[in-house]
Write a protein that holds these residues in place. Structure first.
Motif, PDB file in Angstrom:
ATOM      1  N   LEU A  33       0.820  -1.210   0.000  1.00 44.70           N
ATOM      2  CA  LEU A  33       0.000   0.000   0.000  1.00 44.70           C
ATOM      3  C   LEU A  33       0.858   1.265   0.000  1.00 44.70           C
ATOM      4  CD1 LEU A  33      -2.880  -1.127   2.362  1.00 44.70           C
ATOM      5  CD2 LEU A  33      -2.884  -0.994  -0.136  1.00 44.70           C
ATOM      6  N   LEU A  34       1.976   1.239   0.704  1.00 43.55           N
ATOM      7  CA  LEU A  34       2.885   2.390   0.672  1.00 43.55           C
ATOM      8  C   LEU A  34       3.498   2.569  -0.718  1.00 43.55           C
ATOM      9  CD1 LEU A  34       4.666   2.043   4.124  1.00 43.55           C
ATOM     10  CD2 LEU A  34       3.142   3.888   3.391  1.00 43.55           C
ATOM     11  N   LYS A  35       3.839   1.456  -1.347  1.00 43.22           N
ATOM     12  CA  LYS A  35       4.379   1.527  -2.705  1.00 43.22           C
ATOM     13  C   LYS A  35       3.328   2.071  -3.667  1.00 43.22           C
ATOM     14  CE  LYS A  35       6.819  -1.219  -6.147  1.00 43.22           C
ATOM     15  NZ  LYS A  35       7.446  -2.497  -6.463  1.00 43.22           N
ATOM     16  N   ALA A  36       2.085   1.632  -3.502  1.00 48.22           N
ATOM     17  CA  ALA A  36       0.999   2.120  -4.358  1.00 48.22           C
ATOM     18  C   ALA A  36       0.786   3.619  -4.153  1.00 48.22           C
ATOM     19  CB  ALA A  36      -0.287   1.354  -4.067  1.00 48.22           C
ATOM     20  N   ALA A  37       0.959   4.078  -2.933  1.00 50.17           N
ATOM     21  CA  ALA A  37       0.773   5.501  -2.641  1.00 50.17           C
ATOM     22  C   ALA A  37       1.890   6.360  -3.223  1.00 50.17           C
ATOM     23  CB  ALA A  37       0.687   5.717  -1.128  1.00 50.17           C
ATOM     24  N   ARG A  48      -5.514  -1.718 -12.332  1.00 52.05           N
ATOM     25  CA  ARG A  48      -5.914  -2.389 -13.570  1.00 52.05           C
ATOM     26  C   ARG A  48      -6.012  -3.902 -13.426  1.00 52.05           C
ATOM     27  NH1 ARG A  48      -2.278   1.064 -15.880  1.00 52.05           N
ATOM     28  NH2 ARG A  48      -0.745  -0.597 -16.006  1.00 52.05           N
ATOM     29  N   ASP A  49      -5.019  -4.495 -12.817  1.00 52.79           N
ATOM     30  CA  ASP A  49      -4.973  -5.958 -12.727  1.00 52.79           C
ATOM     31  C   ASP A  49      -4.356  -6.389 -11.389  1.00 52.79           C
ATOM     32  OD1 ASP A  49      -5.054  -8.643 -13.231  1.00 52.79           O
ATOM     33  OD2 ASP A  49      -3.757  -8.575 -14.992  1.00 52.79           O
ATOM     34  N   PRO A  50      -5.128  -6.255 -10.310  1.00 52.92           N
ATOM     35  CA  PRO A  50      -4.580  -6.572  -8.994  1.00 52.92           C
ATOM     36  C   PRO A  50      -4.113  -8.018  -8.865  1.00 52.92           C
ATOM     37  CG  PRO A  50      -6.952  -6.205  -8.856  1.00 52.92           C
ATOM     38  CD  PRO A  50      -6.518  -5.832 -10.236  1.00 52.92           C
ATOM     39  N   ALA A  51      -4.817  -8.948  -9.492  1.00 58.25           N
ATOM     40  CA  ALA A  51      -4.430 -10.365  -9.386  1.00 58.25           C
ATOM     41  C   ALA A  51      -3.026 -10.593  -9.934  1.00 58.25           C
ATOM     42  CB  ALA A  51      -5.438 -11.243 -10.100  1.00 58.25           C
ATOM     43  N   ILE A  67      -5.921  -5.994   0.309  1.00 61.51           N
ATOM     44  CA  ILE A  67      -5.254  -5.039  -0.584  1.00 61.51           C
ATOM     45  C   ILE A  67      -6.201  -4.586  -1.686  1.00 61.51           C
ATOM     46  CG2 ILE A  67      -3.381  -4.753  -2.253  1.00 61.51           C
ATOM     47  CD1 ILE A  67      -1.846  -6.857  -0.446  1.00 61.51           C
ATOM     48  N   LYS A  68      -6.890  -5.525  -2.310  1.00 57.21           N
ATOM     49  CA  LYS A  68      -7.834  -5.183  -3.384  1.00 57.21           C
ATOM     50  C   LYS A  68      -8.920  -4.248  -2.877  1.00 57.21           C
ATOM     51  CE  LYS A  68      -7.262  -9.517  -5.923  1.00 57.21           C
ATOM     52  NZ  LYS A  68      -7.929 -10.768  -6.321  1.00 57.21           N
ATOM     53  N   ARG A  69      -9.492  -4.558  -1.714  1.00 59.29           N
ATOM     54  CA  ARG A  69     -10.556  -3.711  -1.159  1.00 59.29           C
ATOM     55  C   ARG A  69     -10.039  -2.323  -0.822  1.00 59.29           C
ATOM     56  NH1 ARG A  69     -13.479  -8.106   2.751  1.00 59.29           N
ATOM     57  NH2 ARG A  69     -14.624  -9.174   1.103  1.00 59.29           N
ATOM     58  N   THR A  70      -8.833  -2.249  -0.286  1.00 56.23           N
ATOM     59  CA  THR A  70      -8.252  -0.955   0.054  1.00 56.23           C
ATOM     60  C   THR A  70      -8.033  -0.105  -1.193  1.00 56.23           C
ATOM     61  OG1 THR A  70      -7.157  -1.930   1.981  1.00 56.23           O
ATOM     62  CG2 THR A  70      -6.323   0.186   1.203  1.00 56.23           C
ATOM     63  N   ILE A  71      -7.510  -0.717  -2.242  1.00 55.48           N
ATOM     64  CA  ILE A  71      -7.279   0.004  -3.490  1.00 55.48           C
ATOM     65  C   ILE A  71      -8.612   0.476  -4.085  1.00 55.48           C
ATOM     66  CG2 ILE A  71      -6.473  -0.242  -5.877  1.00 55.48           C
ATOM     67  CD1 ILE A  71      -4.236   0.131  -3.800  1.00 55.48           C
ATOM     68  N   ILE A  72      -9.609  -0.380  -4.069  1.00 55.29           N
ATOM     69  CA  ILE A  72     -10.938  -0.010  -4.576  1.00 55.29           C
ATOM     70  C   ILE A  72     -11.501   1.154  -3.777  1.00 55.29           C
ATOM     71  CG2 ILE A  72     -13.356  -0.761  -4.758  1.00 55.29           C
ATOM     72  CD1 ILE A  72     -12.204  -3.566  -5.495  1.00 55.29           C
ATOM     73  N   ASP A  73     -11.399   1.097  -2.454  1.00 56.76           N
ATOM     74  CA  ASP A  73     -11.908   2.178  -1.603  1.00 56.76           C
ATOM     75  C   ASP A  73     -11.188   3.498  -1.880  1.00 56.76           C
ATOM     76  OD1 ASP A  73     -13.695   0.449  -0.403  1.00 56.76           O
ATOM     77  OD2 ASP A  73     -12.494   0.177   1.415  1.00 56.76           O
ATOM     78  N   LEU A  74      -9.893   3.421  -2.128  1.00 56.16           N
ATOM     79  CA  LEU A  74      -9.115   4.632  -2.368  1.00 56.16           C
ATOM     80  C   LEU A  74      -9.399   5.254  -3.730  1.00 56.16           C
ATOM     81  CD1 LEU A  74      -5.684   3.582  -0.859  1.00 56.16           C
ATOM     82  CD2 LEU A  74      -7.368   5.142   0.137  1.00 56.16           C
ATOM     83  N   THR A  75      -9.861   4.442  -4.680  1.00 52.81           N
ATOM     84  CA  THR A  75     -10.095   4.969  -6.030  1.00 52.81           C
ATOM     85  C   THR A  75     -11.527   5.422  -6.259  1.00 52.81           C
ATOM     86  OG1 THR A  75     -10.457   2.729  -6.875  1.00 52.81           O
ATOM     87  CG2 THR A  75      -8.222   3.618  -7.037  1.00 52.81           C
ATOM     88  N   GLN A  76     -12.363   5.236  -5.280  1.00 51.02           N
ATOM     89  CA  GLN A  76     -13.768   5.657  -5.445  1.00 51.02           C
ATOM     90  C   GLN A  76     -14.008   7.032  -4.900  1.00 51.02           C
ATOM     91  OE1 GLN A  76     -16.268   2.592  -3.774  1.00 51.02           O
ATOM     92  NE2 GLN A  76     -15.825   1.228  -5.443  1.00 51.02           N
TER      93      GLN A  76
END
Length: 76
Positions: A33-37, A48-51, A67-76
């Motif tokens: 998550l820190l890397k994604a940020a 695009r392709d979390p899997a 991780i997937k749920r966190t990314i989805i929450d952050l992009t909405q």
């Protein structure tokens, strides 16, 4: 000097202490998550392709879902 873990399969040496798998997964989730940020290209790949991105990490399906749920929450 670091103490060796007798059950390497179940414990990982991290910062001078032995961590159980769930603790290590929490560390990996945090790192991802820190890397994604901080890295837009990594973040976009994760969106695009979390899997595909998460296949590179040795974590449980539950950790991948967090991780997937966190990314989805952050992009909405």
């Amino acid at each position: 000097m670091h103490k060796l873990c007798t059950r390497i399969k179940y414990f990982l040496l991290f910062d001078g202490k032995c961590l159980e798998p769930k603790e290590r997964e929490a560390e990996i989730i945090s790192e991802i998550l820190l890397k994604a940020a901080s890295e837009p290209e990594f973040r976009n790949s994760l969106i695009r392709d979390p899997a595909a991105v998460l296949e590179m990490y040795n974590v449980s399906p539950q950790a991948k879902m967090v991780i997937k749920r966190t990314i989805i929450d952050l992009t909405q």
